[in-house]
Design an enzyme around this catalytic site. Sequence first.
Site, PDB file in Angstrom:
ATOM      1  N   ALA A   1      -6.161  -3.249  -0.459  1.00 53.93           N
ATOM      2  CA  ALA A   1      -6.656  -2.332  -1.493  1.00 53.93           C
ATOM      3  C   ALA A   1      -5.942  -2.650  -2.795  1.00 53.93           C
ATOM      4  CB  ALA A   1      -6.360  -0.883  -1.101  1.00 53.93           C
ATOM      5  N   GLU A   2      -6.523  -2.163  -3.873  1.00 52.11           N
ATOM      6  CA  GLU A   2      -5.752  -1.991  -5.104  1.00 52.11           C
ATOM      7  C   GLU A   2      -5.067  -0.649  -4.929  1.00 52.11           C
ATOM      8  OE1 GLU A   2      -5.187  -3.935  -7.671  1.00 52.11           O
ATOM      9  OE2 GLU A   2      -6.469  -5.562  -6.951  1.00 52.11           O
ATOM     10  N   SER A   3      -3.738  -0.602  -5.168  1.00 56.06           N
ATOM     11  CA  SER A   3      -2.985   0.567  -4.712  1.00 56.06           C
ATOM     12  C   SER A   3      -2.206   1.317  -5.791  1.00 56.06           C
ATOM     13  CB  SER A   3      -2.016   0.132  -3.605  1.00 56.06           C
ATOM     14  OG  SER A   3      -0.979  -0.656  -4.172  1.00 56.06           O
TER      15      SER A   3
ATOM     16  N   THR B   1      -4.767   7.364   2.076  1.00 56.82           N
ATOM     17  CA  THR B   1      -3.691   8.032   1.350  1.00 56.82           C
ATOM     18  C   THR B   1      -3.897   9.540   1.277  1.00 56.82           C
ATOM     19  OG1 THR B   1      -2.742   8.227  -0.876  1.00 56.82           O
ATOM     20  CG2 THR B   1      -5.004   7.481  -0.762  1.00 56.82           C
ATOM     21  N   ASP B   2      -2.805  10.262   1.079  1.00 58.44           N
ATOM     22  CA  ASP B   2      -2.921  11.717   0.887  1.00 58.44           C
ATOM     23  C   ASP B   2      -3.556  12.060  -0.471  1.00 58.44           C
ATOM     24  OD1 ASP B   2      -0.802  10.999  -0.769  1.00 58.44           O
ATOM     25  OD2 ASP B   2       0.615  12.463   0.034  1.00 58.44           O
ATOM     26  N   GLU B   3      -3.619  11.082  -1.388  1.00 65.17           N
ATOM     27  CA  GLU B   3      -4.138  11.385  -2.731  1.00 65.17           C
ATOM     28  C   GLU B   3      -5.607  11.790  -2.714  1.00 65.17           C
ATOM     29  OE1 GLU B   3      -3.034   8.876  -5.930  1.00 65.17           O
ATOM     30  OE2 GLU B   3      -1.038   8.493  -5.119  1.00 65.17           O
TER      31      GLU B   3
ATOM     32  N   TYR C   1      -8.031   5.472  -8.688  1.00 66.00           N
ATOM     33  CA  TYR C   1      -7.490   4.994  -7.412  1.00 66.00           C
ATOM     34  C   TYR C   1      -7.854   5.947  -6.284  1.00 66.00           C
ATOM     35  CZ  TYR C   1      -4.150   4.544  -3.582  1.00 66.00           C
ATOM     36  OH  TYR C   1      -3.593   4.458  -2.338  1.00 66.00           O
TER      37      TYR C   1
ATOM     38  N   LYS D   1     -10.298   5.448  -3.006  1.00 68.29           N
ATOM     39  CA  LYS D   1      -9.840   5.567  -1.615  1.00 68.29           C
ATOM     40  C   LYS D   1     -10.623   6.665  -0.894  1.00 68.29           C
ATOM     41  CE  LYS D   1      -6.950   3.794   0.326  1.00 68.29           C
ATOM     42  NZ  LYS D   1      -6.894   2.525   1.125  1.00 68.29           N
TER      43      LYS D   1
HETATM   44  P1  NAD Z   1      -0.024  -3.226  -1.881  1.00 66.22           P
HETATM   45  O1  NAD Z   1      -0.636  -3.137  -3.230  1.00 66.22           O
HETATM   46  O2  NAD Z   1       1.426  -3.514  -1.747  1.00 66.22           O
HETATM   47  O3  NAD Z   1      -0.799  -4.324  -1.009  1.00 66.22           O
HETATM   48  C1  NAD Z   1      -2.182  -4.485  -1.039  1.00 66.22           C
HETATM   49  C2  NAD Z   1      -2.517  -5.826  -0.423  1.00 66.22           C
HETATM   50  O4  NAD Z   1      -3.959  -5.980  -0.428  1.00 66.22           O
HETATM   51  C3  NAD Z   1      -1.954  -7.019  -1.189  1.00 66.22           C
HETATM   52  O5  NAD Z   1      -1.326  -7.904  -0.300  1.00 66.22           O
HETATM   53  C4  NAD Z   1      -3.174  -7.659  -1.835  1.00 66.22           C
HETATM   54  O6  NAD Z   1      -3.059  -9.059  -2.020  1.00 66.22           O
HETATM   55  C5  NAD Z   1      -4.273  -7.306  -0.843  1.00 66.22           C
HETATM   56  N1  NAD Z   1      -5.617  -7.304  -1.453  1.00 66.22           N
HETATM   57  C6  NAD Z   1      -5.983  -6.706  -2.617  1.00 66.22           C
HETATM   58  N2  NAD Z   1      -7.283  -6.966  -2.858  1.00 66.22           N
HETATM   59  C7  NAD Z   1      -7.749  -7.726  -1.820  1.00 66.22           C
HETATM   60  C8  NAD Z   1      -9.011  -8.295  -1.497  1.00 66.22           C
HETATM   61  N3  NAD Z   1     -10.069  -8.144  -2.322  1.00 66.22           N
HETATM   62  N4  NAD Z   1      -9.131  -8.990  -0.355  1.00 66.22           N
HETATM   63  C9  NAD Z   1      -8.063  -9.156   0.477  1.00 66.22           C
HETATM   64  N5  NAD Z   1      -6.839  -8.655   0.210  1.00 66.22           N
HETATM   65  C10 NAD Z   1      -6.677  -7.952  -0.926  1.00 66.22           C
HETATM   66  O7  NAD Z   1      -0.415  -1.853  -1.171  1.00 66.22           O
HETATM   67  P2  NAD Z   1       0.425  -0.958  -0.145  1.00 66.22           P
HETATM   68  O8  NAD Z   1       1.282  -0.023  -0.906  1.00 66.22           O
HETATM   69  O9  NAD Z   1       1.022  -1.817   0.890  1.00 66.22           O
HETATM   70  O10 NAD Z   1      -0.780  -0.092   0.482  1.00 66.22           O
HETATM   71  C11 NAD Z   1      -1.508  -0.591   1.579  1.00 66.22           C
HETATM   72  C12 NAD Z   1      -2.589   0.412   1.949  1.00 66.22           C
HETATM   73  O11 NAD Z   1      -1.998   1.664   2.269  1.00 66.22           O
HETATM   74  C13 NAD Z   1      -3.577   0.704   0.807  1.00 66.22           C
HETATM   75  O12 NAD Z   1      -4.847   0.848   1.357  1.00 66.22           O
HETATM   76  C14 NAD Z   1      -3.076   2.019   0.218  1.00 66.22           C
HETATM   77  O13 NAD Z   1      -4.137   2.748  -0.364  1.00 66.22           O
HETATM   78  C15 NAD Z   1      -2.530   2.693   1.448  1.00 66.22           C
HETATM   79  N6  NAD Z   1      -1.433   3.654   1.220  1.00 66.22           N
HETATM   80  C16 NAD Z   1      -0.351   3.316   0.460  1.00 66.22           C
HETATM   81  C17 NAD Z   1       0.707   4.229   0.299  1.00 66.22           C
HETATM   82  C18 NAD Z   1       1.923   3.877  -0.495  1.00 66.22           C
HETATM   83  O14 NAD Z   1       2.754   4.763  -0.744  1.00 66.22           O
HETATM   84  N7  NAD Z   1       2.134   2.639  -0.928  1.00 66.22           N
HETATM   85  C19 NAD Z   1       0.626   5.473   0.921  1.00 66.22           C
HETATM   86  C20 NAD Z   1      -0.507   5.786   1.676  1.00 66.22           C
HETATM   87  C21 NAD Z   1      -1.525   4.860   1.845  1.00 66.22           C
HETATM   88  O1  DAU Z   2       0.722   9.435  -2.070  1.00 67.18           O
HETATM   89  C1  DAU Z   2       0.445   8.152  -1.624  1.00 67.18           C
HETATM   90  C2  DAU Z   2       0.321   7.227  -2.814  1.00 67.18           C
HETATM   91  O2  DAU Z   2       1.617   7.074  -3.339  1.00 67.18           O
HETATM   92  C3  DAU Z   2      -0.292   5.887  -2.460  1.00 67.18           C
HETATM   93  O3  DAU Z   2      -1.613   6.074  -2.037  1.00 67.18           O
HETATM   94  C4  DAU Z   2      -0.276   4.954  -3.663  1.00 67.18           C
HETATM   95  O4  DAU Z   2      -0.744   3.676  -3.286  1.00 67.18           O
HETATM   96  C5  DAU Z   2       1.143   4.844  -4.156  1.00 67.18           C
HETATM   97  O5  DAU Z   2       1.166   4.069  -5.342  1.00 67.18           O
HETATM   98  C6  DAU Z   2       1.748   6.230  -4.454  1.00 67.18           C
HETATM   99  O6  DAU Z   2       1.158   6.842  -5.616  1.00 67.18           O
HETATM  100  P1  DAU Z   2       2.045   7.611  -6.709  1.00 67.18           P
HETATM  101  O7  DAU Z   2       1.325   7.620  -7.985  1.00 67.18           O
HETATM  102  O8  DAU Z   2       2.537   8.902  -6.172  1.00 67.18           O
HETATM  103  O9  DAU Z   2       3.321   6.612  -6.741  1.00 67.18           O
HETATM  104  P2  DAU Z   2       4.179   5.990  -7.954  1.00 67.18           P
HETATM  105  O10 DAU Z   2       5.349   5.294  -7.336  1.00 67.18           O
HETATM  106  O11 DAU Z   2       3.338   5.245  -8.915  1.00 67.18           O
HETATM  107  O12 DAU Z   2       4.728   7.291  -8.702  1.00 67.18           O
HETATM  108  C7  DAU Z   2       5.511   8.267  -8.024  1.00 67.18           C
HETATM  109  C8  DAU Z   2       5.772   9.392  -9.013  1.00 67.18           C
HETATM  110  O13 DAU Z   2       6.628   8.896 -10.057  1.00 67.18           O
HETATM  111  C9  DAU Z   2       4.514   9.901  -9.703  1.00 67.18           C
HETATM  112  O14 DAU Z   2       4.615  11.309  -9.895  1.00 67.18           O
HETATM  113  C10 DAU Z   2       4.538   9.199 -11.059  1.00 67.18           C
HETATM  114  C11 DAU Z   2       6.018   9.026 -11.347  1.00 67.18           C
HETATM  115  N1  DAU Z   2       6.384   7.834 -12.158  1.00 67.18           N
HETATM  116  C12 DAU Z   2       5.924   6.624 -11.723  1.00 67.18           C
HETATM  117  C13 DAU Z   2       6.200   5.480 -12.438  1.00 67.18           C
HETATM  118  C14 DAU Z   2       5.685   4.131 -11.987  1.00 67.18           C
HETATM  119  C15 DAU Z   2       7.175   7.953 -13.273  1.00 67.18           C
HETATM  120  O15 DAU Z   2       7.609   9.062 -13.643  1.00 67.18           O
HETATM  121  N2  DAU Z   2       7.451   6.817 -13.993  1.00 67.18           N
HETATM  122  C16 DAU Z   2       6.989   5.585 -13.631  1.00 67.18           C
HETATM  123  O16 DAU Z   2       7.269   4.585 -14.346  1.00 67.18           O
END
Ligand code: NAD
Ligand code: DAU
Length: 353
Positions: free
Chosen positions: A88-90, A135-137, A160, A164
Amino acid sequence: MSAIEKTILVTGGAGFIGSHLLRHLVRTYPHYKLINLDLLTYAGNLENVRDIEDAPNYSFLRADITDLDAMRSIFAVYPVDTVIHLAAESHVDRSIDDPLIFVKTNLLGTATLLQAAKEAWDGNMDGKLFYHVSTDEVYGSLGEDGLFTETSPYDPRSPYSASKAGSDQLVRAWGHTYGLPVVLSNCSNNYGPNQFPEKLIPLFINNIRHRKALPVYGKGENVRDWLYVEDHARAIDVILHEGQLGETYNIGGHNEWKNIDLVRLMCRLVDEKLGRAEGSAEALITYVTDRAGHDMRYAIDASKIERELGWRPSLQFEEGLSRTIDWYLENETWLDHVTSGAYQEYYDKMYGQ
Ligand code: NAD
Ligand code: DAU
């Protein structure tokens, strides 16, 4: 040597969560064949899976989940019986800046993968599983009270989270309409090693390291519920094996932190670990313009997975955070590598420094 018991296609396995999940599955299940499918966007990095790349039950394929022909040919060549879909784009801030790639990857990409799986498995869905990681979002934003449950209404607010949320509904639609065996999970904020330093925790550790400003959005009062990434990987493992088809499981850490309190804790820990004067990192805190549409609070009710599948988070937050900071400080080459080149342009555009 016994036969392969499952062939699992993990999408997004070179990213943050996917790489931890793969490491866990490769080591825990030597008789499963694990295929890592990843496009290697800016967020995907094969260094994240370096330690398992020679394992006999692991292989890597570079491919784009939005490319239907490519997905069809993977299912034609490999006897995939399970998909765990993380690609995903995340990053929320990127989705505000450039939403269309989120629509393409998260919606079209998920639909394409579902369609390829459905075509390959049509007529014989026994023993097949499409597991969608979300995601919980998708549930929107909470006020001071309450928790997200599996029945909370969807109310996504950023490009985003909307993409999702739509991908979750596509998975349910393929389950309902075509009988594809699906399961979903929605997890709170993950933290740990190998997270791209655009997200709060690794970004701030890296900035403290370079004595750069720590850009806290708004007043820093937004709340997130943090879970160590390996605990998420274990939860996915449990759902993969014990989850009921068609069900959704929320995953979270019972670990809510106001951003500013978390940032202050990180500052104290990094100062201590770097042997710097107390307060030197806190002096870097800079309040900046809030994120557009910034969700106030996320908090997960994880009682269903705890009650039904016996999963629980294993790590106390301070221990997990300390371990995470140690990893980034010991892996400066990784940080330097992923923050070179295009990262600088991204950083200048987002934070203007
Ligand atoms: P990440 O951005 O670190 O990794 C995403 C991966 O997907 C990358 O390796 C990227 O190269 C690949 N990708 C992107 N576009 C692609 C495409 N078109 N084809 C094939 N591969 C592609 O993300 P993450 O933080 O590891 O999150 C992984 C999953 O978990 C996502 O679906 C995200 O929505 C979900 N998620 C993330 C969090 C979090 O806190 N990071 C929490 C809950 C759920
Ligand atoms: O809740 C799950 C989600 O958590 C995942 O689905 C997403 O992929 C992941 O990116 C994350 O989303 P958030 O937006 O919560 O995470 P982020 O780390 O970007 O930001 C966490 C909190 O910190 C949010 O309230 C925004 C704040 N923040 C973030 C950045 C990057 C700042 O205050 N300054 C910053 O520079």
